[in-house]
Design a protein around this motif. Structure first.
Motif, short mmCIF file in Angstrom:
data_model
loop_
_atom_site.label_atom_id
_atom_site.label_comp_id
_atom_site.label_asym_id
_atom_site.label_seq_id
_atom_site.Cartn_x
_atom_site.Cartn_y
_atom_site.Cartn_z
N LEU A 1 0.81 -1.22 0.00
CA LEU A 1 0.00 0.00 0.00
C LEU A 1 0.84 1.27 0.00
O LEU A 1 0.55 2.21 -0.72
CB LEU A 1 -0.95 0.00 1.20
CG LEU A 1 -1.89 1.21 1.32
CD1 LEU A 1 -2.77 1.33 0.08
CD2 LEU A 1 -2.75 1.08 2.56
N PHE A 2 1.89 1.29 0.79
CA PHE A 2 2.65 2.52 0.96
C PHE A 2 3.85 2.67 0.04
O PHE A 2 4.55 3.67 0.11
CB PHE A 2 3.07 2.69 2.42
CG PHE A 2 1.90 2.87 3.34
CD1 PHE A 2 1.07 3.97 3.22
CD2 PHE A 2 1.61 1.92 4.30
CE1 PHE A 2 -0.03 4.13 4.05
CE2 PHE A 2 0.52 2.07 5.13
CZ PHE A 2 -0.30 3.17 5.01
N THR A 3 4.09 1.69 -0.81
CA THR A 3 5.20 1.81 -1.76
C THR A 3 4.74 1.73 -3.20
O THR A 3 5.44 2.17 -4.09
CB THR A 3 6.26 0.71 -1.56
OG1 THR A 3 5.68 -0.56 -1.86
CG2 THR A 3 6.81 0.73 -0.15
N GLY A 4 3.57 1.12 -3.44
CA GLY A 4 3.11 0.94 -4.81
C GLY A 4 3.83 -0.19 -5.52
O GLY A 4 3.66 -0.38 -6.72
N GLY B 1 18.06 -7.06 4.03
CA GLY B 1 19.02 -5.99 3.76
C GLY B 1 18.47 -4.88 2.88
O GLY B 1 19.06 -3.81 2.78
N GLN B 2 17.35 -5.13 2.23
CA GLN B 2 16.75 -4.13 1.35
C GLN B 2 15.72 -3.26 2.06
O GLN B 2 15.22 -2.31 1.49
CB GLN B 2 16.09 -4.81 0.16
CG GLN B 2 17.08 -5.48 -0.76
CD GLN B 2 16.38 -6.25 -1.85
OE1 GLN B 2 15.69 -7.23 -1.58
NE2 GLN B 2 16.53 -5.80 -3.07
N LYS C 1 12.70 4.63 6.35
CA LYS C 1 11.36 4.35 5.82
C LYS C 1 11.39 4.17 4.31
O LYS C 1 10.64 4.80 3.57
CB LYS C 1 10.38 5.45 6.21
CG LYS C 1 10.17 5.56 7.70
CD LYS C 1 9.19 6.65 8.03
CE LYS C 1 9.06 6.79 9.53
NZ LYS C 1 8.18 7.87 9.91
N ARG C 2 12.30 3.29 3.85
CA ARG C 2 12.38 3.05 2.41
C ARG C 2 12.85 1.63 2.14
O ARG C 2 13.38 0.95 3.00
CB ARG C 2 13.31 4.06 1.74
CG ARG C 2 14.75 3.92 2.14
CD ARG C 2 15.61 4.93 1.44
NE ARG C 2 16.98 4.80 1.89
CZ ARG C 2 17.89 5.72 1.75
NH1 ARG C 2 17.58 6.86 1.18
NH2 ARG C 2 19.11 5.52 2.18
N LEU C 3 12.62 1.22 0.90
CA LEU C 3 13.07 -0.07 0.41
C LEU C 3 14.15 0.16 -0.62
O LEU C 3 14.04 1.07 -1.43
CB LEU C 3 11.91 -0.84 -0.24
CG LEU C 3 10.68 -1.07 0.64
CD1 LEU C 3 9.57 -1.71 -0.17
CD2 LEU C 3 11.03 -1.94 1.84
N ARG C 4 15.20 -0.63 -0.59
CA ARG C 4 16.30 -0.53 -1.55
C ARG C 4 16.23 -1.72 -2.48
O ARG C 4 16.28 -2.86 -2.04
CB ARG C 4 17.64 -0.58 -0.79
CG ARG C 4 18.41 0.66 -0.82
CD ARG C 4 19.84 0.50 -0.29
NE ARG C 4 20.35 -0.83 -0.18
CZ ARG C 4 20.63 -1.43 0.98
NH1 ARG C 4 20.46 -0.82 2.11
NH2 ARG C 4 21.12 -2.64 0.99
#
Length: 124
Positions: A5-8, A20-21, A27-30
């Motif tokens: 929901l919050f990243t699309g 690790g991602q 507050k982010r995904l790598r």
């Protein structure tokens, strides 16, 4: 499911995330090659779960919602971003769309947002 929901992000992308991602403090995904165990491990060949059907059905039952697909969370993300004033170009990049036309199908403006924008035209 917050990752959807919050990243699309697409479901497959979220399910294949490694620990690790996920950068909780930022507050982010790598999305790179730093993989150190999956966030959603599974028993299959991929090493991570590949389907959220059963948990999603539980969510729908608990919330008494019907006819909502897990993919609809990407549409919700795009619409929320558009209604917050995020440009279609930025939303396109966030969703990973090749064309702006795909993004336009996802990002829907609410009537309240349209009314607010209309009022700005004749303000002052």
């Amino acid at each position: 499911m917050w990752q959807l929901l919050f990243t699309g992000c697409r479901l497959g992308k979220v399910l294949s995330l490694s620990r690790g991602q996920v950068e909780f403090t930022q507050k982010r995904l790598r999305f790179d090659e730093h993989r150190h165990g999956f966030v959603f491990p599974g028993d299959g060949k991929q090493g991570h779960i590949i389907n959220l059907r059963k948990p999603w059905l539980c969510v729908l039952k608990e919330t008494e919602l019907t006819n909502i697909r897990i993919h609809d969370l990407r549409h919700t993300f795009a619409s929320a971003a558009a209604n917050q004033g995020v440009s279609l170009k930025a939303i396109r990049k966030l969703l990973g769309h090749a064309s702006i036309q795909s993004t336009q199908r996802y990002a829907k403006l609410s009537n309240a947002h349209l009314a607010e924008q209309s009022e700005k035209i004749f303000a002052d």
